[in-house]
Design a protein around this motif. Structure first.
Motif, PDB file in Angstrom:
ATOM      1  N   ASN A  49       3.802   5.725  -2.774  1.00 48.27           N
ATOM      2  CA  ASN A  49       5.076   6.367  -3.118  1.00 48.27           C
ATOM      3  C   ASN A  49       5.355   6.329  -4.614  1.00 48.27           C
ATOM      4  O   ASN A  49       5.915   7.275  -5.164  1.00 48.27           O
ATOM      5  CB  ASN A  49       6.231   5.707  -2.356  1.00 48.27           C
ATOM      6  N   THR A  50       4.979   5.240  -5.298  1.00 47.67           N
ATOM      7  CA  THR A  50       5.240   5.170  -6.737  1.00 47.67           C
ATOM      8  C   THR A  50       4.282   6.055  -7.531  1.00 47.67           C
ATOM      9  O   THR A  50       4.609   6.465  -8.635  1.00 47.67           O
ATOM     10  CB  THR A  50       5.126   3.725  -7.261  1.00 47.67           C
ATOM     11  N   HIS A  51       3.132   6.351  -6.975  1.00 46.09           N
ATOM     12  CA  HIS A  51       2.186   7.241  -7.651  1.00 46.09           C
ATOM     13  C   HIS A  51       2.275   8.659  -7.093  1.00 46.09           C
ATOM     14  O   HIS A  51       1.272   9.351  -6.951  1.00 46.09           O
ATOM     15  CB  HIS A  51       0.759   6.702  -7.524  1.00 46.09           C
ATOM     16  N   ASN A  52       3.470   9.076  -6.786  1.00 47.72           N
ATOM     17  CA  ASN A  52       3.719  10.423  -6.299  1.00 47.72           C
ATOM     18  C   ASN A  52       4.963  10.946  -7.000  1.00 47.72           C
ATOM     19  O   ASN A  52       5.724  10.176  -7.591  1.00 47.72           O
ATOM     20  CB  ASN A  52       3.921  10.406  -4.775  1.00 47.72           C
ATOM     21  N   LYS A  53       5.182  12.240  -6.934  1.00 42.95           N
ATOM     22  CA  LYS A  53       6.346  12.824  -7.585  1.00 42.95           C
ATOM     23  C   LYS A  53       7.642  12.352  -6.940  1.00 42.95           C
ATOM     24  O   LYS A  53       8.655  12.205  -7.593  1.00 42.95           O
ATOM     25  CB  LYS A  53       6.252  14.345  -7.536  1.00 42.95           C
ATOM     26  N   LYS A  54       7.603  12.165  -5.622  1.00 40.37           N
ATOM     27  CA  LYS A  54       8.767  11.643  -4.917  1.00 40.37           C
ATOM     28  C   LYS A  54       8.285  10.785  -3.754  1.00 40.37           C
ATOM     29  O   LYS A  54       7.121  10.850  -3.361  1.00 40.37           O
ATOM     30  CB  LYS A  54       9.674  12.770  -4.427  1.00 40.37           C
ATOM     31  N   GLN A  55       9.179   9.991  -3.232  1.00 43.56           N
ATOM     32  CA  GLN A  55       8.819   9.092  -2.141  1.00 43.56           C
ATOM     33  C   GLN A  55       8.555   9.915  -0.882  1.00 43.56           C
ATOM     34  O   GLN A  55       9.392  10.700  -0.447  1.00 43.56           O
ATOM     35  CB  GLN A  55       9.940   8.098  -1.887  1.00 43.56           C
ATOM     36  N   ILE A  62       2.040  12.950  10.175  1.00 45.85           N
ATOM     37  CA  ILE A  62       1.176  14.058   9.726  1.00 45.85           C
ATOM     38  C   ILE A  62       1.852  14.800   8.578  1.00 45.85           C
ATOM     39  O   ILE A  62       1.220  15.105   7.556  1.00 45.85           O
ATOM     40  CB  ILE A  62       0.860  15.018  10.899  1.00 45.85           C
ATOM     41  N   GLU A  63       3.146  15.096   8.703  1.00 47.83           N
ATOM     42  CA  GLU A  63       3.864  15.819   7.643  1.00 47.83           C
ATOM     43  C   GLU A  63       3.954  14.992   6.359  1.00 47.83           C
ATOM     44  O   GLU A  63       3.802  15.520   5.261  1.00 47.83           O
ATOM     45  CB  GLU A  63       5.274  16.214   8.119  1.00 47.83           C
ATOM     46  N   GLN A  64       4.191  13.699   6.494  1.00 50.33           N
ATOM     47  CA  GLN A  64       4.262  12.834   5.317  1.00 50.33           C
ATOM     48  C   GLN A  64       2.910  12.782   4.604  1.00 50.33           C
ATOM     49  O   GLN A  64       2.845  12.865   3.368  1.00 50.33           O
ATOM     50  CB  GLN A  64       4.699  11.420   5.724  1.00 50.33           C
ATOM     51  N   THR A  65       1.853  12.677   5.382  1.00 53.87           N
ATOM     52  CA  THR A  65       0.512  12.637   4.793  1.00 53.87           C
ATOM     53  C   THR A  65       0.190  13.962   4.119  1.00 53.87           C
ATOM     54  O   THR A  65      -0.368  14.001   3.016  1.00 53.87           O
ATOM     55  CB  THR A  65      -0.538  12.311   5.877  1.00 53.87           C
ATOM     56  N   LYS A  66       0.554  15.053   4.770  1.00 52.78           N
ATOM     57  CA  LYS A  66       0.306  16.386   4.197  1.00 52.78           C
ATOM     58  C   LYS A  66       1.046  16.540   2.868  1.00 52.78           C
ATOM     59  O   LYS A  66       0.476  17.020   1.883  1.00 52.78           O
ATOM     60  CB  LYS A  66       0.748  17.461   5.194  1.00 52.78           C
ATOM     61  N   LEU A  67       2.307  16.123   2.833  1.00 55.97           N
ATOM     62  CA  LEU A  67       3.081  16.195   1.585  1.00 55.97           C
ATOM     63  C   LEU A  67       2.444  15.346   0.494  1.00 55.97           C
ATOM     64  O   LEU A  67       2.372  15.760  -0.663  1.00 55.97           O
ATOM     65  CB  LEU A  67       4.518  15.743   1.821  1.00 55.97           C
ATOM     66  N   TRP A  68       2.000  14.148   0.863  1.00 60.62           N
ATOM     67  CA  TRP A  68       1.400  13.281  -0.140  1.00 60.62           C
ATOM     68  C   TRP A  68       0.115  13.890  -0.698  1.00 60.62           C
ATOM     69  O   TRP A  68      -0.112  13.870  -1.909  1.00 60.62           O
ATOM     70  CB  TRP A  68       1.107  11.895   0.439  1.00 60.62           C
ATOM     71  N   TRP A  73       0.837  -1.204   0.000  1.00 58.25           N
ATOM     72  CA  TRP A  73       0.000   0.000   0.000  1.00 58.25           C
ATOM     73  C   TRP A  73       0.868   1.247   0.000  1.00 58.25           C
ATOM     74  O   TRP A  73       0.664   2.167  -0.789  1.00 58.25           O
ATOM     75  CB  TRP A  73      -0.941  -0.040   1.201  1.00 58.25           C
ATOM     76  N   PHE A  74       1.862   1.295   0.876  1.00 58.96           N
ATOM     77  CA  PHE A  74       2.719   2.484   0.939  1.00 58.96           C
ATOM     78  C   PHE A  74       3.667   2.550  -0.251  1.00 58.96           C
ATOM     79  O   PHE A  74       4.012   3.644  -0.703  1.00 58.96           O
ATOM     80  CB  PHE A  74       3.457   2.529   2.276  1.00 58.96           C
ATOM     81  N   ASN A  75       4.075   1.411  -0.794  1.00 56.39           N
ATOM     82  CA  ASN A  75       4.862   1.419  -2.034  1.00 56.39           C
ATOM     83  C   ASN A  75       4.023   1.967  -3.187  1.00 56.39           C
ATOM     84  O   ASN A  75       4.517   2.709  -4.029  1.00 56.39           O
ATOM     85  CB  ASN A  75       5.365   0.017  -2.363  1.00 56.39           C
ATOM     86  N   PHE A  76       2.754   1.593  -3.220  1.00 62.54           N
ATOM     87  CA  PHE A  76       1.840   2.101  -4.246  1.00 62.54           C
ATOM     88  C   PHE A  76       1.705   3.614  -4.137  1.00 62.54           C
ATOM     89  O   PHE A  76       1.768   4.335  -5.144  1.00 62.54           O
ATOM     90  CB  PHE A  76       0.463   1.437  -4.097  1.00 62.54           C
ATOM     91  N   HIS A  85       0.652  14.661  -4.754  1.00 63.83           N
ATOM     92  CA  HIS A  85       0.360  13.582  -5.698  1.00 63.83           C
ATOM     93  C   HIS A  85      -0.124  14.171  -7.016  1.00 63.83           C
ATOM     94  O   HIS A  85      -0.754  15.224  -7.037  1.00 63.83           O
ATOM     95  CB  HIS A  85      -0.634  12.559  -5.117  1.00 63.83           C
ATOM     96  N   PRO A  86       0.208  13.511  -8.106  1.00 63.55           N
ATOM     97  CA  PRO A  86      -0.078  14.083  -9.424  1.00 63.55           C
ATOM     98  C   PRO A  86      -1.568  14.227  -9.699  1.00 63.55           C
ATOM     99  O   PRO A  86      -2.397  13.540  -9.114  1.00 63.55           O
ATOM    100  CB  PRO A  86       0.537  13.079 -10.399  1.00 63.55           C
ATOM    101  N   TYR A  87      -1.855  15.109 -10.606  1.00 59.10           N
ATOM    102  CA  TYR A  87      -3.230  15.390 -11.006  1.00 59.10           C
ATOM    103  C   TYR A  87      -3.792  14.264 -11.862  1.00 59.10           C
ATOM    104  O   TYR A  87      -4.978  14.075 -11.941  1.00 59.10           O
ATOM    105  CB  TYR A  87      -3.246  16.711 -11.767  1.00 59.10           C
ATOM    106  N   GLU A  88      -2.901  13.491 -12.501  1.00 62.88           N
ATOM    107  CA  GLU A  88      -3.354  12.388 -13.350  1.00 62.88           C
ATOM    108  C   GLU A  88      -4.027  11.330 -12.498  1.00 62.88           C
ATOM    109  O   GLU A  88      -3.629  11.084 -11.377  1.00 62.88           O
ATOM    110  CB  GLU A  88      -2.169  11.738 -14.073  1.00 62.88           C
ATOM    111  N   GLY A  89      -5.008  10.709 -13.033  1.00 59.74           N
ATOM    112  CA  GLY A  89      -5.695   9.654 -12.311  1.00 59.74           C
ATOM    113  C   GLY A  89      -6.855  10.161 -11.487  1.00 59.74           C
ATOM    114  O   GLY A  89      -7.679   9.401 -11.031  1.00 59.74           O
ATOM    115  N   VAL A  90      -6.934  11.463 -11.290  1.00 63.44           N
ATOM    116  CA  VAL A  90      -8.013  12.029 -10.494  1.00 63.44           C
ATOM    117  C   VAL A  90      -9.313  11.905 -11.272  1.00 63.44           C
ATOM    118  O   VAL A  90      -9.356  12.164 -12.473  1.00 63.44           O
ATOM    119  CB  VAL A  90      -7.724  13.518 -10.172  1.00 63.44           C
ATOM    120  N   ASN A  91     -10.357  11.483 -10.600  1.00 70.47           N
ATOM    121  CA  ASN A  91     -11.675  11.439 -11.234  1.00 70.47           C
ATOM    122  C   ASN A  91     -12.226  12.862 -11.221  1.00 70.47           C
ATOM    123  O   ASN A  91     -12.731  13.311 -10.198  1.00 70.47           O
ATOM    124  CB  ASN A  91     -12.616  10.512 -10.451  1.00 70.47           C
ATOM    125  N   PRO A  92     -12.116  13.584 -12.336  1.00 73.32           N
ATOM    126  CA  PRO A  92     -12.493  14.997 -12.303  1.00 73.32           C
ATOM    127  C   PRO A  92     -14.008  15.193 -12.241  1.00 73.32           C
ATOM    128  O   PRO A  92     -14.771  14.423 -12.811  1.00 73.32           O
ATOM    129  CB  PRO A  92     -11.935  15.542 -13.615  1.00 73.32           C
TER     130      PRO A  92
END
Length: 188
Positions: free
Chosen positions: A120-126, A157-163, A115-118, A167-174
């Motif tokens: 991190n891989t779907h974010n700009k950075k880990q 809290i900081e890690q969650t806030k950064l994520w 879950w956390f690997n997923f 996280h990229p705009y792609e994949g978002v259900n607009p």
């Protein structure tokens, strides 16, 4: 000497200009130029401005979930819940935000370290480290092996806030499908 009763015919200035009338002034120039090029340029600029405003509004509407998630995260960070309840709600917030972005089928399959690997891989950075995996993954549904310190809690809290923010705009259900002027031109 001249006496005061005699009149002297004196014309002041140039005698050649005695019956000369003043030339009329030209009409005042308008403030706005009326050449066709300026009109076209104004139309292009106003069209671009309208498209820019619409794109910003669409982006704000589609990213409202980020703002809501950050507000919920701020409330959770300042809450006086038990340690286990705070960790559970933080994991629930991350999962709920991810459900807004990715299809349910993908999110439902992810558990534990995957879950956390997923994330991190779907974010700009880990963003999430092994500490997050241990606190939010392993200890969530069992008796914690060790307590979560305040430093670890603030790190989560900081890690969650950064994520949430990165996280990229792609994949978002607009809510509204984004567009750009180039895509409009290419589709024709």
């Amino acid at each position: 000497m001249l006496d005061a009763s005699s009149t002297i015919n004196q014309s002041f200035g140039n005698l050649a200009l005695t019956n000369f009338n003043e030339a009329p002034m030209p009409e005042t120039l308008p403030i706005l130029p009326f050449a066709p090029g300026w009109s076209y340029l104004a139309i292009i600029f106003i069209t671009w401005l309208i498209i820019f405003i619409i794109q910003k509004l669409i982006y704000q509407i589609n990213n409202h979930y980020r703002k809501s998630a950050l507000l919920a995260l701020a409330e959770l960070a300042n809450s006086s819940l038990t340690e286990q309840a705070r960790l559970y709600q933080l994991a629930e917030l991350i999962k709920g935000t991810a459900l807004y972005i990715f299809p349910r089928e993908i999110i439902a399959r992810q558990t534990g370290k995957d879950w956390f690997n997923f994330l991190n891989t779907h974010n700009k950075k880990q963003v999430f480290d092994s500490n997050a995996h241990q606190l939010l993954g392993d200890n969530l549904y069992q008796v914690p092996k060790e307590a979560c310190t305040e430093k670890q809690w603030h790190s989560l809290i900081e890690q969650t806030k950064l994520w949430i923010q990165q996280h990229p705009y792609e994949g978002v259900n607009p809510v509204i499908k984004p567009f750009s002027l180039l895509n409009l031109v290419k589709s024709k």
